[in-house]
Enzyme design. Structure first.
Site, mmCIF file in Angstrom:
data_model
loop_
_atom_site.group_PDB
_atom_site.id
_atom_site.type_symbol
_atom_site.label_atom_id
_atom_site.label_comp_id
_atom_site.label_asym_id
_atom_site.label_seq_id
_atom_site.Cartn_x
_atom_site.Cartn_y
_atom_site.Cartn_z
ATOM 1 N NE ARG A 1 -1.674 1.581 3.703
ATOM 2 C CZ ARG A 1 -1.121 2.766 4.016
ATOM 3 N NH1 ARG A 1 -1.357 3.826 3.289
ATOM 4 N NH2 ARG A 1 -0.320 2.873 5.055
ATOM 5 C CB THR A 2 1.752 4.016 -1.951
ATOM 6 O OG1 THR A 2 0.859 3.954 -3.057
ATOM 7 C CG2 THR A 2 2.975 3.160 -2.204
ATOM 8 C CB SER A 3 -0.410 7.597 1.549
ATOM 9 O OG SER A 3 0.024 6.923 2.703
ATOM 10 C CB THR A 4 -0.608 9.819 -2.799
ATOM 11 O OG1 THR A 4 0.801 9.748 -3.001
ATOM 12 C CG2 THR A 4 -0.902 10.541 -1.496
ATOM 13 C CD GLN B 1 3.294 7.837 -1.156
ATOM 14 O OE1 GLN B 1 2.385 7.062 -0.912
ATOM 15 N NE2 GLN B 1 3.942 8.503 -0.219
#
Length: 184
Positions: A7-10, A13
């Site tokens: 997972r990345t936040s945005t 990324q």
């Protein structure tokens, strides 16, 4: 089965997501779930990964902060996995919850990570307060108030508040707020 979660936040990324995918595949992940979403919002891929897990499976993540947003969240995730007979492995910590020591270390490290996050947020709030006191922090410029004349002009022409909001690309509540502040 070894299940991976990345997972990345945005969406900006992309390299971070690719690096996680590479590391997870190197760790032998057979089924990979990934998403680009904030940890504070719903994490659909994580829910699917946990739902897919069966007895004897292992959920693998590259780092603890890619999985859980707090100690309570971490405990909840590990309990869900434990209920299914699955375990959790965190690559950068070389940690595996199949062992009692792994479970202990996971809880300790989760507590430390949450403590660090809370300290960071506290320092951030203090920095903002100091900057405000020195007149260096002004915050975001109010966009709707700057458009008050245009809002009034459009409303006077007979446009609905919703149409004005759409035309000026602002929220309907902002239109109402500006109009009510002009009446007072």
């Amino acid at each position: 089965m070894i299940i991976g979660y990345a997972r990345t936040s945005t969406t900006d990324q992309k390299a971070g997501l690719e690096a996680q995918e590479r590391d997870l595949k190197a760790a032998g992940v057979e089924r990979l779930y990934q998403e680009q979403t904030s940890a504070t919002g719903p994490r659909k891929a994580l829910a699917e990964a946990i739902d897919y897990a069966r007895d004897g499976d292992t959920l693998v993540v590259t780092k603890l902060d890619r999985l859980a947003r707090s100690v309570a969240d971490l405990v909840s995730i590990t309990k869900q996995l434990e209920t299914k007979g699955a375990s959790l492995r965190v690559l950068n910590l070389n940690l595996d919850t199949e062992t009692p020591t792994g479970k202990l270390m996971l809880n300790m490290l989760g507590s430390i990570a949450q403590f660090e996050r809370e300290l960071m947020l506290e320092r951030q709030r203090e920095g903002i307060a100091k900057a405000k006191g020195e007149g260096k922090y002004k915050g975001r410029k109010p966009t709707a108030r700057a458009m008050a004349d245009e809002i009034v002009r459009f409303v006077d022409k007979g446009m609905t508040r919703e149409a004005v909001a759409k035309e000026l690309n602002i929220g309907v509540a902002s239109v109402y707020r500006v109009l009510s502040s002009l009446k007072s």
